[in-house]
Design a protein around this motif. Structure first.
Motif, PDB file in Angstrom:
ATOM      1  N   LEU A 192       0.840  -1.198   0.000  1.00  0.00           N
ATOM      2  CA  LEU A 192       0.000   0.000   0.000  1.00  0.00           C
ATOM      3  C   LEU A 192       0.877   1.251   0.000  1.00  0.00           C
ATOM      4  N   LEU A 193       1.979   1.206   0.754  1.00  0.00           N
ATOM      5  CA  LEU A 193       2.912   2.337   0.798  1.00  0.00           C
ATOM      6  C   LEU A 193       3.342   2.748  -0.606  1.00  0.00           C
ATOM      7  N   ASP A 194       3.739   1.786  -1.406  1.00  0.00           N
ATOM      8  CA  ASP A 194       4.209   2.096  -2.753  1.00  0.00           C
ATOM      9  C   ASP A 194       3.069   2.557  -3.651  1.00  0.00           C
ATOM     10  N   ALA A 195       1.903   1.970  -3.465  1.00  0.00           N
ATOM     11  CA  ALA A 195       0.754   2.387  -4.281  1.00  0.00           C
ATOM     12  C   ALA A 195       0.378   3.837  -3.963  1.00  0.00           C
ATOM     13  N   LEU A 196       0.475   4.215  -2.689  1.00  0.00           N
ATOM     14  CA  LEU A 196       0.159   5.598  -2.321  1.00  0.00           C
ATOM     15  C   LEU A 196       1.182   6.560  -2.908  1.00  0.00           C
ATOM     16  N   ARG A 197       2.449   6.214  -2.758  1.00  0.00           N
ATOM     17  CA  ARG A 197       3.515   7.112  -3.220  1.00  0.00           C
ATOM     18  C   ARG A 197       3.577   7.173  -4.748  1.00  0.00           C
ATOM     19  N   ASP A 198       3.489   6.050  -5.385  1.00  0.00           N
ATOM     20  CA  ASP A 198       3.739   5.998  -6.827  1.00  0.00           C
ATOM     21  C   ASP A 198       2.450   6.073  -7.658  1.00  0.00           C
ATOM     22  N   GLU A 199       1.522   5.169  -7.418  1.00  0.00           N
ATOM     23  CA  GLU A 199       0.302   5.179  -8.229  1.00  0.00           C
ATOM     24  C   GLU A 199      -0.593   6.388  -7.897  1.00  0.00           C
ATOM     25  N   CYS A 200      -0.631   6.768  -6.614  1.00  0.00           N
ATOM     26  CA  CYS A 200      -1.503   7.879  -6.213  1.00  0.00           C
ATOM     27  C   CYS A 200      -0.774   9.219  -6.164  1.00  0.00           C
ATOM     28  N   GLY A 201       0.541   9.202  -6.327  1.00  0.00           N
ATOM     29  CA  GLY A 201       1.283  10.461  -6.337  1.00  0.00           C
ATOM     30  C   GLY A 201       1.279  11.185  -5.009  1.00  0.00           C
ATOM     31  N   LEU A 202       1.301  10.445  -3.911  1.00  0.00           N
ATOM     32  CA  LEU A 202       1.288  11.040  -2.571  1.00  0.00           C
ATOM     33  C   LEU A 202       2.558  10.609  -1.824  1.00  0.00           C
ATOM     34  N   PRO A 203       3.647  11.368  -1.981  1.00  0.00           N
ATOM     35  CA  PRO A 203       4.922  10.945  -1.407  1.00  0.00           C
ATOM     36  C   PRO A 203       5.105  11.303   0.067  1.00  0.00           C
ATOM     37  N   GLY A 204       4.072  11.852   0.702  1.00  0.00           N
ATOM     38  CA  GLY A 204       4.224  12.218   2.107  1.00  0.00           C
ATOM     39  C   GLY A 204       4.506  11.031   3.007  1.00  0.00           C
ATOM     40  N   GLY A 251     -11.381  -1.058  -1.572  1.00  0.00           N
ATOM     41  CA  GLY A 251     -12.630  -0.680  -0.909  1.00  0.00           C
ATOM     42  C   GLY A 251     -12.442   0.091   0.382  1.00  0.00           C
ATOM     43  N   ALA A 252     -11.199   0.326   0.773  1.00  0.00           N
ATOM     44  CA  ALA A 252     -10.940   0.964   2.070  1.00  0.00           C
ATOM     45  C   ALA A 252     -10.912   2.480   1.950  1.00  0.00           C
ATOM     46  N   ASP A 253     -11.064   3.108   3.108  1.00  0.00           N
ATOM     47  CA  ASP A 253     -10.941   4.561   3.227  1.00  0.00           C
ATOM     48  C   ASP A 253      -9.571   4.836   3.848  1.00  0.00           C
ATOM     49  N   VAL A 254      -8.667   5.391   3.044  1.00  0.00           N
ATOM     50  CA  VAL A 254      -7.283   5.592   3.478  1.00  0.00           C
ATOM     51  C   VAL A 254      -7.028   7.082   3.654  1.00  0.00           C
ATOM     52  N   ARG A 255      -6.329   7.418   4.731  1.00  0.00           N
ATOM     53  CA  ARG A 255      -5.909   8.810   4.942  1.00  0.00           C
ATOM     54  C   ARG A 255      -4.401   8.846   5.109  1.00  0.00           C
ATOM     55  N   THR A 256      -3.796   9.820   4.440  1.00  0.00           N
ATOM     56  CA  THR A 256      -2.359  10.010   4.556  1.00  0.00           C
ATOM     57  C   THR A 256      -2.087  11.399   5.140  1.00  0.00           C
ATOM     58  N   VAL A 257      -0.821  11.678   5.378  1.00  0.00           N
ATOM     59  CA  VAL A 257      -0.456  12.957   5.994  1.00  0.00           C
ATOM     60  C   VAL A 257      -0.891  14.131   5.129  1.00  0.00           C
ATOM     61  N   GLU A 258      -1.033  13.910   3.816  1.00  0.00           N
ATOM     62  CA  GLU A 258      -1.447  15.007   2.946  1.00  0.00           C
ATOM     63  C   GLU A 258      -2.840  15.517   3.291  1.00  0.00           C
ATOM     64  N   ALA A 259      -3.611  14.722   4.025  1.00  0.00           N
ATOM     65  CA  ALA A 259      -4.981  15.129   4.358  1.00  0.00           C
ATOM     66  C   ALA A 259      -5.019  16.143   5.497  1.00  0.00           C
TER      67      ALA A 259
END
Ligand code: FES
Ligand code: FES
Length: 189
Positions: free
Chosen positions: A26-38, A72-80
Motif C-alpha cells: 500500500l505504501l508504494d501504491a500511495l507514493r507511486d500510483e496515487c502520487g502522494l509521497p508524504g 474498498g478501504a478509506d485511506v488517509r495520509t499525511v497530505e490530508a
C-alpha cells in the motif's frame, strides 16, 4: 498484465482506481500510483512507523499492507492534514514546539498522533507515549512531540496559514528548499 489487480480505494476523500501487482505494498501504491509521497518508507518491515497511514480509521504500517488489501478501504495520509493552505493544529504544534528535526518520521508521527487524539481527545502523558510508541524517531525528539500533542489536547494551538507565521519564515524557506529533493516535512510531501 494478467497478474495486475484493479483496486478502488478512497484516499484523502478522493476515489482512486489503480492497477497493482498482487505483491505491491500500500505504501508504494500511495507514493507511486496515487502520487502522494508524504508517507515515508524507512525500515519497510513494520518496525519504525514512518509509513503510518489510517485505513478505515485505524493506523496501519502501510509497508506491511498489500495494496489489494486496501481495495474498498478509506485511506488517509499525511497530505490530508493541511487544508486550503492551513496547517492542522497538530502540524502547527509540531512546529511551535520544535519537534521537527530531519523530519523523516514526522508524517507517521502525525498520523499516529491524530488517530490518538481522535480516539482520546484528552490523553494522559502515558497515553500519549503509548499512542506514539509504534513510531521511532532517529533524531530522538520525543519529548517535544509529546508536548506538541499535549498542546493540541489542551486546545492551546491554533492552526495558521503558512504565510502568516513570519517568525517561522526562515524555517519555511529551509523546508521549501528541502522540498525540492525530499518534500516539505510537516506536510510530509
Ligand atoms: S517503513 Fe513501514 S514500519 Fe518502517
Ligand atoms: S525528526 Fe528525524 S527521525 Fe524524527
Amino acid at each position: 498484465m494478467s497478474d495486475m489487480h484493479r483496486i478502488t480505494m478512497t484516499v484523502n476523500g478522493t476515489d482512486r482506481i489503480v492497477d497493482v501487482p498482487a505483491n505491491r505494498a500500500l505504501l508504494d501504491a500511495l507514493r507511486d500510483e496515487c502520487g502522494l509521497p508524504g508517507t515515508k518508507e524507512c525500515c519497510a518491515v513494520g518496525e519504525c512507523g514512518a509509513c503510518t497511514v489510517t485505513m478505515d480509521g485505524r493506523t496501519v504500517n502501510s509497508c506491511l499492507v498489500l495494496a489489494v488489501e486496501a481495495d474498498g478501504a478509506d485511506v488517509r495520509t499525511v497530505e490530508a492534514l493541511a487544508a486550503d493552505g492551513e496547517l492542522s493544529p497538530l502540524q502547527q504544534a509540531f512546529l511551535d514546539h520544535g519537534a521537527v528535526q530531519c523530519g523523516f518520521c514526522i508524517p507517521g508521527m502525525l498520523m499516529s498522533a491524530e488517530a490518538l487524539l481522535t480516539e482520546n481527545p484528552d490523553p494522559s502523558e502515558e497515553e500519549i507515549r503509548e499512542g506514539l510508541s509504534g513510531n521511532l524517531c532517529r533524531c530522538a525528539g520525543y519529548a517535544r512531540m509529546f508536548a506538541a500533542v499535549r498542546a493540541v489536547a489542551d486546545g492551546t494551538v491554533t492552526a495558521r496559514r503558512r504565510d502568516s507565521v513570519p517568525i517561522l519564515a526562515t524555517n519555511w524557506e529551509g523546508a521549501i528548499a528541502d522540498a525540492a529533493t525530499h518534500g516539505p516535512k510537516e506536510t510530509g510531501r
